[in-house]
Design a protein around this motif. Structure first.
Motif, PDB file in Angstrom:
ATOM      1  N   ASP A  21      38.752  37.821  30.908  1.00 19.42           N
ATOM      2  CA  ASP A  21      38.846  36.426  30.433  1.00 19.42           C
ATOM      3  C   ASP A  21      39.145  35.449  31.563  1.00 19.42           C
ATOM      4  N   ASP A  22      40.070  35.852  32.461  1.00 20.38           N
ATOM      5  CA  ASP A  22      40.436  34.952  33.567  1.00 20.38           C
ATOM      6  C   ASP A  22      39.256  34.732  34.507  1.00 20.38           C
ATOM      7  N   VAL A  23      38.547  35.837  34.799  1.00 17.41           N
ATOM      8  CA  VAL A  23      37.413  35.734  35.717  1.00 17.41           C
ATOM      9  C   VAL A  23      36.313  34.898  35.078  1.00 17.41           C
ATOM     10  N   ILE A  24      36.092  35.122  33.779  1.00 21.64           N
ATOM     11  CA  ILE A  24      35.047  34.371  33.074  1.00 21.64           C
ATOM     12  C   ILE A  24      35.364  32.876  33.082  1.00 21.64           C
ATOM     13  N   ALA A  25      36.640  32.543  32.903  1.00 23.66           N
ATOM     14  CA  ALA A  25      37.016  31.127  32.891  1.00 23.66           C
ATOM     15  C   ALA A  25      36.684  30.464  34.224  1.00 23.66           C
ATOM     16  N   ARG A  26      36.816  31.211  35.311  1.00 20.72           N
ATOM     17  CA  ARG A  26      36.614  30.597  36.628  1.00 20.72           C
ATOM     18  C   ARG A  26      35.163  30.671  37.115  1.00 20.72           C
ATOM     19  N   TYR A  27      34.478  31.761  36.798  1.00 16.37           N
ATOM     20  CA  TYR A  27      33.141  31.972  37.363  1.00 16.37           C
ATOM     21  C   TYR A  27      32.047  32.176  36.314  1.00 16.37           C
ATOM     22  N   GLY A  28      32.442  32.542  35.102  1.00 14.20           N
ATOM     23  CA  GLY A  28      31.456  32.844  34.076  1.00 14.20           C
ATOM     24  C   GLY A  28      31.193  34.343  33.966  1.00 14.20           C
ATOM     25  N   ALA A  29      30.693  34.741  32.788  1.00 17.15           N
ATOM     26  CA  ALA A  29      30.423  36.158  32.533  1.00 17.15           C
ATOM     27  C   ALA A  29      29.295  36.676  33.414  1.00 17.15           C
ATOM     28  N   ASP A  30      28.280  35.849  33.662  1.00 15.60           N
ATOM     29  CA  ASP A  30      27.159  36.312  34.482  1.00 15.60           C
ATOM     30  C   ASP A  30      27.627  36.705  35.881  1.00 15.60           C
ATOM     31  N   THR A  31      28.480  35.884  36.470  1.00 19.88           N
ATOM     32  CA  THR A  31      28.982  36.200  37.807  1.00 19.88           C
ATOM     33  C   THR A  31      29.799  37.483  37.778  1.00 19.88           C
ATOM     34  N   LEU A  32      30.639  37.638  36.767  1.00 14.45           N
ATOM     35  CA  LEU A  32      31.454  38.848  36.668  1.00 14.45           C
ATOM     36  C   LEU A  32      30.559  40.082  36.581  1.00 14.45           C
ATOM     37  N   ARG A  33      29.563  40.025  35.714  1.00 11.83           N
ATOM     38  CA  ARG A  33      28.629  41.149  35.561  1.00 11.83           C
ATOM     39  C   ARG A  33      27.951  41.445  36.893  1.00 11.83           C
ATOM     40  N   LEU A  34      27.453  40.385  37.526  1.00 16.06           N
ATOM     41  CA  LEU A  34      26.698  40.584  38.760  1.00 16.06           C
ATOM     42  C   LEU A  34      27.590  41.163  39.854  1.00 16.06           C
ATOM     43  N   TYR A  35      28.804  40.678  39.928  1.00 14.60           N
ATOM     44  CA  TYR A  35      29.723  41.166  40.951  1.00 14.60           C
ATOM     45  C   TYR A  35      29.987  42.664  40.768  1.00 14.60           C
ATOM     46  N   ILE A  36      30.299  43.065  39.526  1.00 14.12           N
ATOM     47  CA  ILE A  36      30.608  44.471  39.256  1.00 14.12           C
ATOM     48  C   ILE A  36      29.414  45.361  39.614  1.00 14.12           C
ATOM     49  N   LEU A  37      28.226  44.859  39.358  1.00 16.70           N
ATOM     50  CA  LEU A  37      27.035  45.681  39.596  1.00 16.70           C
ATOM     51  C   LEU A  37      26.620  45.682  41.061  1.00 16.70           C
ATOM     52  N   PHE A  38      26.972  44.631  41.774  1.00 19.94           N
ATOM     53  CA  PHE A  38      26.563  44.505  43.165  1.00 19.94           C
ATOM     54  C   PHE A  38      27.562  45.184  44.100  1.00 19.94           C
ATOM     55  N   ALA A  39      28.781  45.430  43.610  1.00 19.01           N
ATOM     56  CA  ALA A  39      29.877  45.843  44.496  1.00 19.01           C
ATOM     57  C   ALA A  39      29.695  47.215  45.132  1.00 19.01           C
ATOM     58  N   GLY A  40      28.789  48.038  44.614  1.00 19.17           N
ATOM     59  CA  GLY A  40      28.616  49.348  45.231  1.00 19.17           C
ATOM     60  C   GLY A  40      27.783  50.235  44.342  1.00 19.17           C
ATOM     61  N   PRO A  41      27.421  51.437  44.834  1.00 18.48           N
ATOM     62  CA  PRO A  41      26.652  52.366  44.000  1.00 18.48           C
ATOM     63  C   PRO A  41      27.432  52.679  42.731  1.00 18.48           C
ATOM     64  N   PRO A  42      26.800  52.609  41.562  1.00 13.31           N
ATOM     65  CA  PRO A  42      27.546  52.712  40.307  1.00 13.31           C
ATOM     66  C   PRO A  42      28.265  54.046  40.106  1.00 13.31           C
ATOM     67  N   GLU A  43      27.845  55.094  40.825  1.00 10.30           N
ATOM     68  CA  GLU A  43      28.521  56.379  40.602  1.00 10.30           C
ATOM     69  C   GLU A  43      29.770  56.515  41.470  1.00 10.30           C
ATOM     70  N   LEU A  44      29.967  55.583  42.415  1.00  5.57           N
ATOM     71  CA  LEU A  44      31.137  55.662  43.291  1.00  5.57           C
ATOM     72  C   LEU A  44      32.195  54.639  42.870  1.00  5.57           C
ATOM     73  N   ALA A  45      33.420  54.891  43.301  1.00  6.37           N
ATOM     74  CA  ALA A  45      34.496  53.953  43.003  1.00  6.37           C
ATOM     75  C   ALA A  45      34.207  52.623  43.699  1.00  6.37           C
ATOM     76  N   MET A  46      34.569  51.532  43.047  1.00  2.00           N
ATOM     77  CA  MET A  46      34.452  50.220  43.689  1.00  2.00           C
ATOM     78  C   MET A  46      35.828  49.590  43.805  1.00  2.00           C
ATOM     79  N   GLU A  47      36.032  48.838  44.865  1.00  2.00           N
ATOM     80  CA  GLU A  47      37.306  48.159  45.074  1.00  2.00           C
ATOM     81  C   GLU A  47      37.162  46.719  44.601  1.00  2.00           C
TER      82      GLU A  47
END
Ligand code: ZN
Ligand code: ZN
Length: 825
Positions: A592-618
């Motif tokens: 909710d906090d992230v969405i308020a500041r950047y929007g859901a699209d940005t949150l989704r994109l960030y999570i998906l861009f942060a690294g290979p999906p099978e590995l841990a992301m920081e």
């Protein structure tokens, strides 16, 4: 088209999707199906961004597959029964159902605000009686077939959770939930005969070619099939002691035996011994040591001599019987023949207590001596000191010795499994009531189908004082015997919640069906699940139970498949400050906090861009800025051209495009190909996003040249392609841009861009490579390739390398379009 007002855009499109039922689906034999599933969440309260990753991955794939023409099933529900709700009830005085329903409502709102493409009309919660009714129904079918049964058994009792646990949930003697040590108790319990399916669970792994190897290895170890032999060692004036061994070839070297401190024969062996009381005390101390530490050899090996002897049936020698802390009940028979020369644990024990070490396997070209060897030798070799078996290899001796034991009636070759039957009874309230009653006259009686569901009574007391709250609800406990009509007591045990999650994915297909658990035609159409995404921690437990349950349902005639899941994809965790994000660590980030500041699209994109999906992301607060700026860049690009492009008649770019437009089209089609493969085949969503970022950079680079005149159709194609390919990742802003580009009907079912291999093909030129004036080879390089690129390719050409390697290069010249000249000396 003004600023990027993500709050307005996102809530508006979410409403449109909800109002139009955009993600509702039905069977359609004309289209290929795709069942995309995520592990259903436990409604623990608020979602944090660590949970969101799983749902982002499946959402991208579901939306992409829909655009690719598939009929996509992407449902969601709630794994809503279980201990946390009951503990919350005890702690806060709120009824488990109320706590659960509140959490579901708040998590549902969060998932909706993230724009996930769920068909909400298929939502299920396993705490609905309309769901667990079918747990009860399937249980009764299992009872009829002897798959469900009741037995007195030593069970793992967690004194902190106040319930019995399955073996799988008490591995190493530790409760999987609260991490406290468990105790052993003898209790009447309900089991499911999963061991009847142990070979199928192993053999059918051959069908699971799209499961990660590490999951299959864990499951294989869990079933734990091993070949070996059982041998009885006679005891003077007592019952023989049975051992299981995978190394019967070493039995002539068995110089003592060791029993687990918990072994039922220990007391009998000590009876009548002169210092039995002291020994019993020592053994009790061994028994109280931490089971996991004992199993992993983390406590010092200790033992107590019982004063009694057994006979090694092969050598006919008397050997002492010890009790040792490194032997555990529940592994093999709880008794071992000790072969110190060839087993390291036995070796250490023998050296500590001065017991005989006798070599019976000699490795090739060596001469081991039991008196002086510094460690056990557990490899293979030739059998020695073993009477008639001397001179055989260890592999030859194993079946021969097992045969000999069988002939003498003292043993046999066996196959053992580590897997135990699944203990499903829980002495807790918030679970599926087990549908049986106990009549004084007729004993245990199944509840007739027409009395289902047996519903949890709402008025149970939650005191936390121990015992099952259901036992205190008189109206629930008192029942009528279905056979004699007399008084009966209702079963108060409830089912393990892993029962609920073993088959929920069938119920999504007909969530409201009230005359059976599943709809066969729908199952026939949608199954197997094409992709299942969830945490690797479910490699055993849930994923073994689900496979077992499907096989049982198949044998009940409910389904026709052997395995429910075609492809399994375990996603990596989300870390923050180097640790797994979790409520208990207090390092969670609320979406909710992230969405308020950047929007859901940005949150989704960030999570998906942060690294290979099978590995841990920081998780990093600054990392989210990049994806947000990227969306702004796309938004502005579309904003500059949307109005003009929307007015133009659509038309495919023609062959007579200017060079800049041709370059742009090449990049567009290369990107289509890469993004499609990255999503569909490799599930490498981060590299798909990177490719889209590259394409957007290329549009910016060529924007001036293609935004006017004959290059405009290429610009239009490029912008539309970006919006279409990006849509699975950031659907709200893409819907908005798509509309502004003059399209109607939205993106949910828009067609994925078609890939044209001819357009994507790099123009290449062939260059001759001269070394000291002589042509030594030719290389093909892309038109306009850099000098470094050409140099690397030219020098890698074998016939060129032959004349260059080991010499000093004095000159390297590229004549564009014609040749490469190398001078060496
Ligand atoms: Zn516990
Ligand atoms: Zn009766």
């Amino acid at each position: 088209m003004s600023d990027y007002d993500f709050q307005d855009i996102e809530t508006r499109w979410q409403k449109t999707w909800a109002d139009t039922g955009a993600f509702e689906v039905a069977e359609d034999p004309k289209r290929p199906k795709f069942y995309c599933l995520e592990m259903l969440p436990y409604p623990s309260g608020d979602i944090h961004v660590g949970h969101v990753r799983n749902y982002c991955i499946t959402d991208v794939i579901s939306r992409c597959k829909t655009m690719r023409g598939f009929n996509v099933m992407h449902p969601i529900g709630w794994d809503a029964l279980g201990l946390p709700a009951e503990n919350a009830a005890i702690k806060r005085g709120i009824h488990p159902e109320k706590w659960t329903r509140q959490n579901i409502a708040s998590m549902k709102r969060q998932l909706q605000r993230l724009g996930f493409s769920y068909p909400w009309n298929r939502e299920i919660a396993t705490c609905d009686a309309s769901y667990y009714r079918w747990n009860q129904w399937i249980f009764l079918r299992m009872l009829e077939r002897g798959i469900a049964y009741r037995a007195k058994a030593p069970v793992n009792w967690c004194p902190s959770c106040l319930t019995v646990l399955a073996n799988e949930q008490a591995e190493g003697g530790i409760c999987w939930r609260c991490k406290n040590p468990v105790e052993q108790r003898d209790m009447e319990q309900w089991f499911l005969r999963i061991t009847a399916y142990q070979d199928q669970l192993l053999d059918d792994m051959a069908q699971l070619t799209a499961w990660p190897e590490r999951v299959l290895v864990q499951q294989k170890n869990w079933v734990g099939k091993s070949h070996g032999a059982e041998v009885d060692f006679p005891v003077d004036g007592g019952e023989p002691i049975r051992v299981f061994t995978t190394r019967i070839d070493t039995i002539w070297g068995a110089t003592f035996m060791v029993l687990a401190p918990e072994h039922p024969m220990v007391d009998g062996l000590l009876a009548g011994q002169k210092d039995a009381a002291a020994r019993k005390e020592q053994i009790a101390r061994l028994r109280s040591q931490d089971r996991r530490a004992r199993l992993e050899g983390k406590v010092e090996k200790e033992g107590v001599f019982t004063g009694r002897h057994a006979t090694n049936p092969f050598t006919n020698e008397k050997i002492p019987i010890w009790v040792g802390n490194f032997v555990l009940m529940g592994y093999g028979t709880g008794a071992i023949m000790s072969v110190p020369a060839h087993d390291q644990r036995d070796f250490e024990f023998a050296r500590k207590y001065g017991l005989d070490v006798r070599v019976v396997i000699q490795p090739e070209g060596e001469r081991l001596d039991g008196a002086t060897m510094p460690a056990a030798y557990d490899g293979t070799g030739r059998v020695v000191n073993s009477g008639p078996f001397d001179g055989m290899t260890a592999d030859e001796a194993i079946p021969k010795m097992a045969e000999w034991a069988q002939r003498k009636g003292i043993g046999r070759a066996t196959t053992t499994y580590r897997l135990k039957d699944w203990l499903i009874s829980r002495q807790r309230y918030w679970g599926t009531p087990i549908p049986v009653v106990y009549c004084e006259k007729d004993g245990m009686q199944p509840v007739p189908d027409e009395q289902l569901p047996i519903v949890l009574p709402p008025d149970a007391p939650f005191t936390g004082e121990g015992g099952n709250p259901l036992e205190k609800v008189k109206a629930f406990v008192s029942a009528t015997c279905p056979r004699c009509g007399g008084k009966a007591r209702r079963e108060t045990d409830t089912m393990d919640t892993f029962v609920d999650s073993s088959w929920y994915f069938y119920r999504y297909l007909s969530p409201k069906k009230d005359d059976g658990p599943i709809e066969p035609a729908a199952v026939q159409y949608w199954f197997p699940i094409d992709l299942y995404v969830g945490g690797i921690e479910h490699a055993i437990l849930h994923l073994v139970y689900s496979r077992f349950w499907t096989k049982v349902m198949r044998d009940l005639g409910l389904v026709t498949i052997d395995e429910p899941v075609t492809r399994l994809f375990p996603q990596g965790m989300v870390h923050k400050d180097g640790e797994v994000m979790s409520k208990s660590r207090g390092n969670t980030i609320a979406p909710d906090d992230v969405i308020a500041r950047y929007g859901a699209d940005t949150l989704r994109l960030y999570i998906l861009f942060a690294g290979p999906p099978e590995l841990a992301m920081e998780w990093s607060e600054t990392g989210i800025e990049g994806p947000h700026r990227f969306l702004l860049r796309v938004w502005r690009l579309v904003a500059r051209h949307a109005e003009a492009l929307a007015k133009e008649p659509a038309g495919a770019p023609t062959a007579t495009l200017p060079p800049a437009a041709r370059d742009l089209r090449r990049k567009v089609h290369q990107t289509i190909d890469k993004v499609t493969r990255d999503i569909e085949e490799r599930i490498q969503l981060n590299t798909a996003v990177a490719a889209l970022m590259e394409l957007v950079n290329e549009i910016y680079r060529l924007e001036a040249e293609v935004s006017a005149g004959p290059g405009r159709p290429a610009l239009r194609e490029a912008l539309e392609t970006v919006v279409l390919l990006l849509n699975p990742f950031t659907p709200h802003v893409c819907e908005e841009m798509w509309t502004r580009l003059g399209h109607e009907g939205g993106l949910v079912r828009a067609s994925w861009p078609a890939f044209d291999a001819e357009v994507a093909r790099e123009d290449t030129v062939e260059l001759a490579v001269q070394v000291n004036g002589k042509v030594r080879g030719r290389v093909a390089v892309p038109q306009g390739a850099s000098e470094e690129h050409i140099r690397a390719q030219a020098l890698a050409e074998p016939r060129v390398a032959e004349h260059v390697v080991g010499k000093q290069m004095v000159k390297f010249v590229v004549v564009p379009g014609r040749l490469v000249s190398v001078v060496v000396k």
